[in-house]
Write an enzyme that holds these catalytic residues in place. Structure first.
Site, PDB file in Angstrom:
ATOM      1  N   ASN A  12      62.259  -1.542  -6.672  1.00 18.76           N
ATOM      2  CA  ASN A  12      63.019  -2.179  -5.588  1.00 18.76           C
ATOM      3  C   ASN A  12      62.188  -2.031  -4.317  1.00 18.76           C
ATOM      4  OD1 ASN A  12      64.789  -2.958  -3.608  1.00 18.76           O
ATOM      5  ND2 ASN A  12      66.249  -1.278  -3.938  1.00 18.76           N
ATOM      6  N   LYS A  14      62.810  -3.201  -1.486  1.00 18.23           N
ATOM      7  CA  LYS A  14      63.649  -3.184  -0.275  1.00 18.23           C
ATOM      8  C   LYS A  14      63.063  -4.153   0.758  1.00 18.23           C
ATOM      9  CE  LYS A  14      65.167   1.388  -1.561  1.00 18.23           C
ATOM     10  NZ  LYS A  14      65.671   2.694  -1.167  1.00 18.23           N
ATOM     11  N   HIS A  98      73.632  -2.200  -4.172  1.00 19.38           N
ATOM     12  CA  HIS A  98      72.790  -1.069  -3.743  1.00 19.38           C
ATOM     13  C   HIS A  98      73.489  -0.338  -2.595  1.00 19.38           C
ATOM     14  CE1 HIS A  98      69.472   1.262  -2.174  1.00 19.38           C
ATOM     15  NE2 HIS A  98      68.880   1.089  -3.342  1.00 19.38           N
ATOM     16  N   GLU A 100      72.420   0.799   0.048  1.00 14.72           N
ATOM     17  CA  GLU A 100      72.029   0.346   1.387  1.00 14.72           C
ATOM     18  C   GLU A 100      72.813  -0.905   1.781  1.00 14.72           C
ATOM     19  OE1 GLU A 100      67.833   0.383   0.605  1.00 14.72           O
ATOM     20  OE2 GLU A 100      67.885   2.567   0.550  1.00 14.72           O
ATOM     21  N   GLU A 168      72.312   5.935  -8.585  1.00 14.06           N
ATOM     22  CA  GLU A 168      71.446   6.357  -7.481  1.00 14.06           C
ATOM     23  C   GLU A 168      72.251   7.233  -6.521  1.00 14.06           C
ATOM     24  OE1 GLU A 168      67.938   3.405  -6.955  1.00 14.06           O
ATOM     25  OE2 GLU A 168      69.609   2.740  -5.725  1.00 14.06           O
ATOM     26  N   GLY A 174      65.061   8.133  -0.959  1.00 16.10           N
ATOM     27  CA  GLY A 174      64.102   8.229   0.141  1.00 16.10           C
ATOM     28  C   GLY A 174      63.996   9.606   0.766  1.00 16.10           C
ATOM     29  N   SER A 213      64.210   8.904  -5.310  1.00 19.29           N
ATOM     30  CA  SER A 213      63.015   9.752  -5.222  1.00 19.29           C
ATOM     31  C   SER A 213      62.293   9.938  -6.556  1.00 19.29           C
ATOM     32  CB  SER A 213      63.354  11.112  -4.591  1.00 19.29           C
ATOM     33  OG  SER A 213      63.783  10.930  -3.250  1.00 19.29           O
TER      34      SER A 213
HETATM   35  O1  LIG Z   1      67.027   3.198  -3.555  1.00 19.48           O
HETATM   36  C1  LIG Z   1      66.179   3.364  -4.414  1.00 19.48           C
HETATM   37  C2  LIG Z   1      65.874   2.311  -5.384  1.00 19.48           C
HETATM   38  O2  LIG Z   1      66.821   1.295  -5.366  1.00 19.48           O
HETATM   39  C3  LIG Z   1      65.414   4.620  -4.497  1.00 19.48           C
HETATM   40  O3  LIG Z   1      64.557   4.684  -3.427  1.00 19.48           O
HETATM   41  P1  LIG Z   1      63.390   5.828  -3.398  1.00 19.48           P
HETATM   42  O4  LIG Z   1      62.729   5.765  -4.758  1.00 19.48           O
HETATM   43  O5  LIG Z   1      62.501   5.414  -2.290  1.00 19.48           O
HETATM   44  O6  LIG Z   1      64.104   7.115  -3.207  1.00 19.48           O
END
Ligand SMILES: O=C(CO)COP(=O)(O)O
Length: 252
Positions: A12, A14, A98, A100, A168, A174, A213
């Site tokens: 992803n 983002k 997601h 976010e 997640e 992150g 992560s």
């Molecule tokens: O949100 C994520 C994937 O959708 C995970 O992000 P990270 O791997 O950067 O922690």
């Protein structure tokens, strides 16, 4: 039975990626043959790059997906992108729900469910994300939150072919923090039980990805956990070497 599920390593990107990063995607295509025995690979760039990446990936061992879609197929929704448009551009899977998007855009389970159905209507697999926040975890609410997100976000017609669940934990995204392998096993086992009780044999075959992560250094341990059928990778999916190394970490 779930041991037979072929892992999926999904990246992803983002809100990262300009045309210049296409070289990183080229490197993923070049290295994919080496890891194709281990896992299916999917890269979800920003919507602006889906068509270019999908054109490059045609006939290659990396599929291209998208990060969100509108529930409707077309209409007066300025700035939104329909699942049909993403599939038209070459996407074969769409991430929905997601954390976010749930946080930044106030998306709730009912909308996430409609978006999953929109992905199907367009012919794409839906990757539905669930996960608890740090506060919910601290309050001991993790399993209740996940149960309610699964009940609300997954459409009734979910099958092993059209749906992927991504667990997640929001606090692991992150941050460099990850749950222990034991915690992941407990939570993925809980998700599996809920999927089987609602979707029977289809639920037994659905992929449950872990996200948060994931890096080359922890991928092998996480991917070896029972009921972990791959990863949804954020930051580490921007680098071809890291992304491919994570896929290499999948058990044989
Ligand atoms: O949100 C994520 C994937 O959708 C995970 O992000 P990270 O791997 O950067 O922690």
């Amino acid at each position: 039975m779930t041991d037979a599920i072929r892992p999926l390593i999904a990246g992803n990107w983002k809100m990262n990626g300009l045309k210049a990063q296409a070289a990183e995607f080229d490197a993923m295509l070049n290295g994919a043959a080496d890891v194709a025995g281990k896992a299916d690979l999917l890269v979800c760039p920003p919507a602006t790059l889906v068509a270019a990446f999908a054109d490059k990936a045609r006939g290659e061992k990396v599929a291209v997906g998208a990060q969100d879609c509108h529930p409707k197929a077309s209409g007066a929704h300025t700035g939104d992108v329909a699942a049909e448009m993403l599939v038209d551009a070459g996407a074969t899977a769409i991430i929905v729900g997601h954390s976010e998007r749930r946080a930044d855009h106030g998306e709730g389970d009912a909308l996430v469910r409609q978006k999953a159905e929109a992905a199907w209507r367009a012919g794409a697999t839906a990757i539905v994300c669930i996960g608890e926040t740090q506060g919910q975890r601290d309050a001991g609410q993790t399993l209740d939150v996940l149960r309610s997100q699964l009940n609300g976000s997954l459409p009734d017609a979910s099958t092993a072919a059209n749906l992927v669940v991504a667990y997640e934990p929001v606090w692991a995204i992150g941050t460099g923090l990850t749950p222990t392998a034991k915690d992941v096993e407990q939570i993925h086992g809980f998700i599996r039980e809920l999927l089987i009780s609602r979707f029977k044999a289809e639920g037994a075959g659905m992929r449950i990805l872990y996200g948060g992560s994931v890096k080359p250094s922890n991928a092998a341990e996480l991917m070896a956990v029972k009921n972990v059928n791959g990863a949804l990778v954020g930051g580490a999916s921007l680098k071809a070497a890291d992304f491919l190394a994570i896929a290499k970490g999948c058990p044989n």
